[in-house]
Design a protein around this motif. Sequence first.
Motif, PDB file in Angstrom:
ATOM      1  N   GLU A  61      97.317  54.491  83.510  1.00 32.63           N
ATOM      2  CA  GLU A  61      97.690  55.870  83.805  1.00 32.63           C
ATOM      3  C   GLU A  61      99.006  56.228  83.125  1.00 32.63           C
ATOM      4  O   GLU A  61      99.157  57.331  82.589  1.00 32.63           O
ATOM      5  CB  GLU A  61      97.814  56.078  85.315  1.00 32.63           C
ATOM      6  CG  GLU A  61      96.487  56.230  86.036  1.00 32.63           C
ATOM      7  CD  GLU A  61      96.668  56.714  87.468  1.00 32.63           C
ATOM      8  OE1 GLU A  61      97.790  57.143  87.817  1.00 32.63           O
ATOM      9  OE2 GLU A  61      95.691  56.658  88.234  1.00 32.63           O
ATOM     10  N   VAL A  62      99.959  55.300  83.158  1.00 30.54           N
ATOM     11  CA  VAL A  62     101.261  55.552  82.532  1.00 30.54           C
ATOM     12  C   VAL A  62     101.096  55.699  81.022  1.00 30.54           C
ATOM     13  O   VAL A  62     101.638  56.634  80.414  1.00 30.54           O
ATOM     14  CB  VAL A  62     102.248  54.417  82.855  1.00 30.54           C
ATOM     15  CG1 VAL A  62     103.571  54.641  82.119  1.00 30.54           C
ATOM     16  CG2 VAL A  62     102.485  54.333  84.358  1.00 30.54           C
ATOM     17  N   GLU A  63     100.345  54.795  80.408  1.00 32.90           N
ATOM     18  CA  GLU A  63     100.175  54.844  78.952  1.00 32.90           C
ATOM     19  C   GLU A  63      99.437  56.108  78.540  1.00 32.90           C
ATOM     20  O   GLU A  63      99.743  56.700  77.502  1.00 32.90           O
ATOM     21  CB  GLU A  63      99.440  53.591  78.478  1.00 32.90           C
ATOM     22  CG  GLU A  63     100.260  52.323  78.659  1.00 32.90           C
ATOM     23  CD  GLU A  63      99.566  51.107  78.066  1.00 32.90           C
ATOM     24  OE1 GLU A  63      99.117  51.196  76.913  1.00 32.90           O
ATOM     25  OE2 GLU A  63      99.468  50.081  78.760  1.00 32.90           O
ATOM     26  N   ARG A  64      98.473  56.526  79.344  1.00 30.77           N
ATOM     27  CA  ARG A  64      97.747  57.748  79.027  1.00 30.77           C
ATOM     28  C   ARG A  64      98.656  58.968  79.157  1.00 30.77           C
ATOM     29  O   ARG A  64      98.583  59.910  78.374  1.00 30.77           O
ATOM     30  CB  ARG A  64      96.527  57.873  79.951  1.00 30.77           C
ATOM     31  CG  ARG A  64      95.573  58.978  79.572  1.00 30.77           C
ATOM     32  CD  ARG A  64      94.311  58.912  80.399  1.00 30.77           C
ATOM     33  NE  ARG A  64      93.483  57.783  79.991  1.00 30.77           N
ATOM     34  CZ  ARG A  64      92.694  57.107  80.804  1.00 30.77           C
ATOM     35  NH1 ARG A  64      92.643  57.418  82.080  1.00 30.77           N
ATOM     36  NH2 ARG A  64      91.957  56.115  80.344  1.00 30.77           N
ATOM     37  N   PHE A  65      99.532  58.946  80.164  1.00 31.27           N
ATOM     38  CA  PHE A  65     100.491  60.030  80.379  1.00 31.27           C
ATOM     39  C   PHE A  65     101.455  60.129  79.198  1.00 31.27           C
ATOM     40  O   PHE A  65     101.733  61.212  78.686  1.00 31.27           O
ATOM     41  CB  PHE A  65     101.251  59.771  81.681  1.00 31.27           C
ATOM     42  CG  PHE A  65     102.146  60.887  82.124  1.00 31.27           C
ATOM     43  CD1 PHE A  65     101.625  62.011  82.748  1.00 31.27           C
ATOM     44  CD2 PHE A  65     103.513  60.815  81.940  1.00 31.27           C
ATOM     45  CE1 PHE A  65     102.450  63.045  83.177  1.00 31.27           C
ATOM     46  CE2 PHE A  65     104.355  61.832  82.355  1.00 31.27           C
ATOM     47  CZ  PHE A  65     103.824  62.956  82.982  1.00 31.27           C
ATOM     48  N   ILE A  66     101.966  58.996  78.760  1.00 32.31           N
ATOM     49  CA  ILE A  66     102.868  58.963  77.601  1.00 32.31           C
ATOM     50  C   ILE A  66     102.144  59.455  76.352  1.00 32.31           C
ATOM     51  O   ILE A  66     102.702  60.203  75.541  1.00 32.31           O
ATOM     52  CB  ILE A  66     103.413  57.532  77.390  1.00 32.31           C
ATOM     53  CG1 ILE A  66     104.326  57.145  78.552  1.00 32.31           C
ATOM     54  CG2 ILE A  66     104.154  57.416  76.061  1.00 32.31           C
ATOM     55  CD1 ILE A  66     104.750  55.685  78.556  1.00 32.31           C
ATOM     56  N   LYS A  91     109.410  64.259  75.114  1.00 31.84           N
ATOM     57  CA  LYS A  91     108.609  63.058  75.294  1.00 31.84           C
ATOM     58  C   LYS A  91     108.618  62.669  76.770  1.00 31.84           C
ATOM     59  O   LYS A  91     109.402  63.202  77.573  1.00 31.84           O
ATOM     60  CB  LYS A  91     109.158  61.915  74.443  1.00 31.84           C
ATOM     61  CG  LYS A  91     110.564  61.475  74.807  1.00 31.84           C
ATOM     62  CD  LYS A  91     111.018  60.349  73.887  1.00 31.84           C
ATOM     63  CE  LYS A  91     112.418  59.873  74.281  1.00 31.84           C
ATOM     64  NZ  LYS A  91     112.890  58.771  73.407  1.00 31.84           N
ATOM     65  N   ALA A  92     107.751  61.749  77.142  1.00 27.12           N
ATOM     66  CA  ALA A  92     107.665  61.308  78.535  1.00 27.12           C
ATOM     67  C   ALA A  92     108.860  60.413  78.879  1.00 27.12           C
ATOM     68  O   ALA A  92     109.264  59.565  78.088  1.00 27.12           O
ATOM     69  CB  ALA A  92     106.358  60.569  78.783  1.00 27.12           C
ATOM     70  N   MET A  93     109.419  60.629  80.066  1.00 27.56           N
ATOM     71  CA  MET A  93     110.559  59.854  80.550  1.00 27.56           C
ATOM     72  C   MET A  93     110.266  59.377  81.970  1.00 27.56           C
ATOM     73  O   MET A  93     109.397  59.919  82.657  1.00 27.56           O
ATOM     74  CB  MET A  93     111.828  60.719  80.552  1.00 27.56           C
ATOM     75  CG  MET A  93     112.181  61.329  79.212  1.00 27.56           C
ATOM     76  SD  MET A  93     112.849  60.112  78.059  1.00 27.56           S
ATOM     77  CE  MET A  93     114.456  59.816  78.798  1.00 27.56           C
ATOM     78  N   GLY A 185      95.474  65.339  79.131  1.00 28.49           N
ATOM     79  CA  GLY A 185      95.770  64.089  79.813  1.00 28.49           C
ATOM     80  C   GLY A 185      94.787  62.968  79.551  1.00 28.49           C
ATOM     81  O   GLY A 185      95.141  61.793  79.659  1.00 28.49           O
ATOM     82  N   VAL A 186      93.535  63.292  79.235  1.00 23.60           N
ATOM     83  CA  VAL A 186      92.538  62.240  78.954  1.00 23.60           C
ATOM     84  C   VAL A 186      92.004  62.374  77.530  1.00 23.60           C
ATOM     85  O   VAL A 186      90.906  61.940  77.224  1.00 23.60           O
ATOM     86  CB  VAL A 186      91.376  62.275  79.978  1.00 23.60           C
ATOM     87  CG1 VAL A 186      91.880  61.897  81.352  1.00 23.60           C
ATOM     88  CG2 VAL A 186      90.690  63.633  80.009  1.00 23.60           C
ATOM     89  N   HIS A 187      92.811  62.970  76.662  1.00 25.47           N
ATOM     90  CA  HIS A 187      92.371  63.171  75.277  1.00 25.47           C
ATOM     91  C   HIS A 187      92.218  61.822  74.564  1.00 25.47           C
ATOM     92  O   HIS A 187      92.711  60.790  75.015  1.00 25.47           O
ATOM     93  CB  HIS A 187      93.381  64.028  74.520  1.00 25.47           C
ATOM     94  CG  HIS A 187      94.535  63.233  73.979  1.00 25.47           C
ATOM     95  ND1 HIS A 187      95.595  62.819  74.751  1.00 25.47           N
ATOM     96  CD2 HIS A 187      94.774  62.732  72.730  1.00 25.47           C
ATOM     97  CE1 HIS A 187      96.445  62.113  74.024  1.00 25.47           C
ATOM     98  NE2 HIS A 187      95.978  62.039  72.786  1.00 25.47           N
ATOM     99  N   THR A 188      91.558  61.879  73.448  1.00 25.66           N
ATOM    100  CA  THR A 188      91.533  60.748  72.543  1.00 25.66           C
ATOM    101  C   THR A 188      91.616  61.282  71.123  1.00 25.66           C
ATOM    102  O   THR A 188      91.449  62.483  70.892  1.00 25.66           O
ATOM    103  CB  THR A 188      90.265  59.891  72.733  1.00 25.66           C
ATOM    104  OG1 THR A 188      90.379  58.700  71.951  1.00 25.66           O
ATOM    105  CG2 THR A 188      89.019  60.637  72.309  1.00 25.66           C
ATOM    106  N   ASN A 189      91.916  60.403  70.200  1.00 24.86           N
ATOM    107  CA  ASN A 189      91.976  60.784  68.792  1.00 24.86           C
ATOM    108  C   ASN A 189      91.140  59.792  68.000  1.00 24.86           C
ATOM    109  O   ASN A 189      91.376  58.575  68.061  1.00 24.86           O
ATOM    110  CB  ASN A 189      93.423  60.796  68.289  1.00 24.86           C
ATOM    111  CG  ASN A 189      93.517  61.290  66.859  1.00 24.86           C
ATOM    112  OD1 ASN A 189      93.256  60.546  65.915  1.00 24.86           O
ATOM    113  ND2 ASN A 189      93.862  62.554  66.686  1.00 24.86           N
ATOM    114  N   VAL A 190      90.167  60.310  67.282  1.00 19.73           N
ATOM    115  CA  VAL A 190      89.214  59.455  66.576  1.00 19.73           C
ATOM    116  C   VAL A 190      89.913  58.586  65.534  1.00 19.73           C
ATOM    117  O   VAL A 190      89.605  57.403  65.373  1.00 19.73           O
ATOM    118  CB  VAL A 190      88.118  60.308  65.924  1.00 19.73           C
ATOM    119  CG1 VAL A 190      87.165  59.435  65.105  1.00 19.73           C
ATOM    120  CG2 VAL A 190      87.340  61.083  66.988  1.00 19.73           C
TER     121      VAL A 190
END
Length: 370
Positions: A61-66, A91-93, A185-190
């Motif tokens: 969850e943290v890595e996905r949030f970042i 950026k995420a903090m 939040g749940v995106h991905t990049n091909v």
Amino acid sequence: MSQEPDDFDNMVQRLGMERLEGKKYVKRLAGGGQATACIYEEPSGQTVVAKLLIAPRSPVEVERFIAEAEALLKLAELRALTHSIVRGVSKAMRIEGLPIFYFFMELAPGTSLASRLEHRPPPWNWQEALEMIMRITSALQPAHAFQYVHRDLHPGNIMIDDAAYSQAQWKEDGTSTGVKVLDFGVHTNVITKMFKPEDPAIETFRPVGSVKHASPEALATPARVRPVSDMWSIGVIFYRLLTGKMPFFGDTLLDLARITSEGNYKEPDAILGAKPSEEKVVLKVLRGLLNPDQQMRLVSGELITIARDILFEGLANACENEPELSDLYFRYRGDIWVCPECRHLVHPFGSRCSVCGRPQEEWLHWKFRT
């Protein structure tokens, strides 16, 4: 009368979160899914949104949030996305000493499509419905061009700015759609997946987001989603705008995955405000979006072209006058030409008309055939 602070406001005060990076807490905006959104005010008076991840249940969850914060910052650098994707501004903090992560992004004006549907329940007029999905697709297309897949596209993640939605602004500036897409939040990049296939922030082996809007591949093999997977979600939204219903149902996730993979849905009994010729092309658009075969499904650029041709170029009337045009147009995604000699409709594969032999350079595009 001032509003009494709720439990979340009290938590903000207890944890010393009234100020983050010099910004003052105003109120909670929304909560749900994996994070909570709050409004904070800059010293200048400008308001921004802080997205908070509170007490995450796993490192994923943290890595996905970042990853979401990083994606919004990258997308903010693309000029083509200025008007269509909510821009990230930090950026995420992590808040020191607390299991709370945050990042800031712009506050999108307007109301969500979900709210609009509550106030104006469908079915909508077919032209309104088609223009809405055209604008949503136009807002998302630049992200698709860079191989970002949203994976959670539904009415609650689509913001509509009424002031920017006017027809005049759409024609003057094709990038100003009046629509913004939220929540990556749940995106991905091909492309990223090609180099980091095991990255837990972008990889998953179970469906994420709104499963009722998810494509067959997103339900069955989430790791294999592509930008065209978002187009299925747009098709589900289109169906709902036209009918007021969802196209697919299932008592369990397994049932829903099976039903969507078959692609069988009940076509609308009637399309509000549509003549028979208009109804025919609208149903073809719907079939093109809700096609379980990724290779045959409409991609974002194709949908935009087809929608513009229907709304602004008289495609429905042209198909009514020349029935053959309808099948050829959708088979070749609008790339249809006319031989001026024999009026034969052709797709530019060959160098000469197959009927009369007229050279390809003399053919006319179907829009300019008269």
